[in-house]
Design a protein around this motif. Structure first.
Motif, mmCIF file in Angstrom:
data_model
loop_
_atom_site.group_PDB
_atom_site.id
_atom_site.type_symbol
_atom_site.label_atom_id
_atom_site.label_comp_id
_atom_site.label_asym_id
_atom_site.label_seq_id
_atom_site.Cartn_x
_atom_site.Cartn_y
_atom_site.Cartn_z
ATOM 1 N N SER A 95 -4.178 11.118 0.181
ATOM 2 C CA SER A 95 -5.416 11.545 -0.511
ATOM 3 C C SER A 95 -5.821 10.494 -1.543
ATOM 4 O O SER A 95 -7.003 10.226 -1.739
ATOM 5 N N LEU A 96 -4.813 9.867 -2.169
ATOM 6 C CA LEU A 96 -5.141 8.784 -3.110
ATOM 7 C C LEU A 96 -5.805 7.625 -2.367
ATOM 8 O O LEU A 96 -6.795 7.049 -2.845
ATOM 9 N N GLY A 97 -5.273 7.301 -1.186
ATOM 10 C CA GLY A 97 -5.852 6.223 -0.385
ATOM 11 C C GLY A 97 -7.310 6.491 -0.054
ATOM 12 O O GLY A 97 -8.150 5.590 -0.123
ATOM 13 N N LYS A 98 -7.621 7.770 0.302
ATOM 14 C CA LYS A 98 -9.017 8.133 0.617
ATOM 15 C C LYS A 98 -9.894 7.959 -0.616
ATOM 16 O O LYS A 98 -11.000 7.429 -0.547
ATOM 17 N N ASN A 99 -9.389 8.424 -1.764
ATOM 18 C CA ASN A 99 -10.172 8.319 -3.002
ATOM 19 C C ASN A 99 -10.402 6.861 -3.401
ATOM 20 O O ASN A 99 -11.480 6.494 -3.849
ATOM 21 N N MET A 118 0.833 -1.212 0.000
ATOM 22 C CA MET A 118 0.000 0.000 0.000
ATOM 23 C C MET A 118 0.867 1.262 0.000
ATOM 24 O O MET A 118 0.506 2.262 -0.615
ATOM 25 N N ILE A 119 1.984 1.194 0.688
ATOM 26 C CA ILE A 119 2.902 2.349 0.668
ATOM 27 C C ILE A 119 3.458 2.523 -0.744
ATOM 28 O O ILE A 119 3.526 3.636 -1.277
ATOM 29 N N GLN A 120 3.838 1.391 -1.352
ATOM 30 C CA GLN A 120 4.384 1.471 -2.712
ATOM 31 C C GLN A 120 3.358 2.007 -3.703
ATOM 32 O O GLN A 120 3.707 2.700 -4.654
ATOM 33 N N ALA A 121 2.076 1.666 -3.463
ATOM 34 C CA ALA A 121 1.020 2.132 -4.370
ATOM 35 C C ALA A 121 0.580 3.564 -4.034
ATOM 36 O O ALA A 121 -0.243 4.141 -4.745
ATOM 37 N N GLY A 122 1.094 4.105 -2.954
ATOM 38 C CA GLY A 122 0.754 5.482 -2.586
ATOM 39 C C GLY A 122 -0.575 5.617 -1.860
ATOM 40 O O GLY A 122 -1.134 6.708 -1.776
ATOM 41 N N LEU A 123 -1.099 4.492 -1.331
ATOM 42 C CA LEU A 123 -2.393 4.547 -0.644
ATOM 43 C C LEU A 123 -2.257 5.019 0.793
ATOM 44 O O LEU A 123 -3.157 5.655 1.337
#
Lengths: 120, 218
Positions: free
Chosen positions: A90-94, A61-66
């Motif tokens: 913000s990407l994780g929230k979206n 998830m860190i690598q994906a920017g979530l």
């Protein structure tokens, strides 16, 4: 070119572990054990994540920017300052929102076909 | 550090080194928290249950992390790159294989023809040649015509030693389906020297280099 940043649906569907971790962090930042406890609570104990599954998911998830590691550390008197805290990006929230909408649409279809049992 | 923590730390060695460096300590901290909660519950069964779950989780997740680490490793990228028609590493592989096959061919011939060589030398040489040829064919299936032509040459010449082993007529009589290959190759020569085979290898290597260049430039 569409990227996950401007199109969160690119990352869907999420695995249950990833989605629950996003849900656990939606209230604020938490450390690994707190995430695990929150997931257990949210799933009423049905999803049990061990250290390997949890940190494997966190890594991806860190690598994906979530999610990201929080720079802030709690007061050492209140908690072990060596603990790592994670928070949603913000990407994780979206992405969490997009996954929730996807599941809601799926449930709506199932409900229309009378496949969802009515709880009293 | 408790004995449980020592065991957990030992289990962490199942994970790739880089992953362990990043997440080893947080995982150990999390296990400490779980252990503390299970101990406080007062049930010895809770501790046993925790160990069973933890070991199962670590074994499966370590396998996944190792697979992921290998998938992103330079070695795997190089292997994938080999399957790209225009890769430089593929060209290098062809040249290496050309000389490896030639060496195997020479070894095969020496092993089978020289008096006093143990049988295992010959068997090893045959197996080596077959394995290398199999690898080669695997790549050729994805290759362009330049690679294919070079590979056909490699394999063809590597078959030569097989027909230099003994009296070819005996081979032909004993194994008629192979006879056409003996005639086709036209290279049956019991007196062929190692030097001749080396020369064939050099020509073969040159063909491989040309084939690779052709493919890379095509």
């Amino acid at each position: 070119m569409t990227t996950p940043q401007n199109d969160p649906e690119k990352l869907l569907p999420l695995t249950p572990a990833v989605f629950y971790i996003l849900l656990a962090l939606s209230d604020g930042e938490r450390h690994g054990y707190a995430i695990m406890q929150q997931v257990r609570e949210l799933t009423e104990g049905k999803l049990k994540m061990g250290p390997g599954t949890l940190y494997g998911s966190i890594n991806r998830m860190i690598q994906a920017g979530l999610i990201e590691e929080s720079d802030e550390r709690p007061d050492p008197k209140l908690d072990d300052e060596r603990r790592r805290y994670y928070r949603l990006t913000s990407l994780g929230k979206n992405v969490a929102s997009a996954e929730a909408n996807r599941l809601a649409a799926l449930v709506a279809v199932a409900r229309a076909k009378r496949l969802v049992s009515q709880r009293s | 550090m408790t004995r449980s923590e020592r065991v957990f730390r030992a289990l962490l060695r199942l994970y790739p080194a880089a992953y362990r460096q990043d997440y080893g300590e947080p995982m150990l901290q999390l296990f400490r928290d779980q252990w503390r909660d299970a101990s406080e519950s007062g049930h010895s069964f809770s501790l046993l249950q925790l160990w069973i779950q933890t070991v199962g989780d670590m074994v499966t997740s370590a396998a996944a992390e190792n697979a992921a680490a290998f998938g992103s490793s330079k070695m795997w990228k190089a292997i994938l790159d080999l399957r790209s028609p225009n890769s430089n590493s593929r060209m290098v592989m062809w040249v290496i294989l050309a000389f490896a096959l030639t060496a195997a061919g020479v070894f095969l011939r020496k092993g089978l023809l020289e008096v006093g060589q143990p049988l295992w030398v010959a068997v090893l040489a045959v197996v080596t040649t077959m394995v290398l040829a199999s690898v080669l064919i695997g790549y050729v299936m994805e290759a362009r015509i330049g690679f294919y032509a070079a590979a056909a040459l490699f394999i063809g010449v590597q078959l030569v030693p097989l027909f230099l082993v003994n009296d070819p007529t005996r081979w032909f009589n004993a194994n008629p389906p192979m006879g056409w290959m003996i005639v086709f190759l036209g290279l049956v020569n019991q007196k062929a020297s190692t030097r001749l085979l080396l020369l064939a290898g050099v020509l073969l290597g040159a063909a491989g280099v040309l084939g690779s260049l052709w493919s890379a430039l095509a």
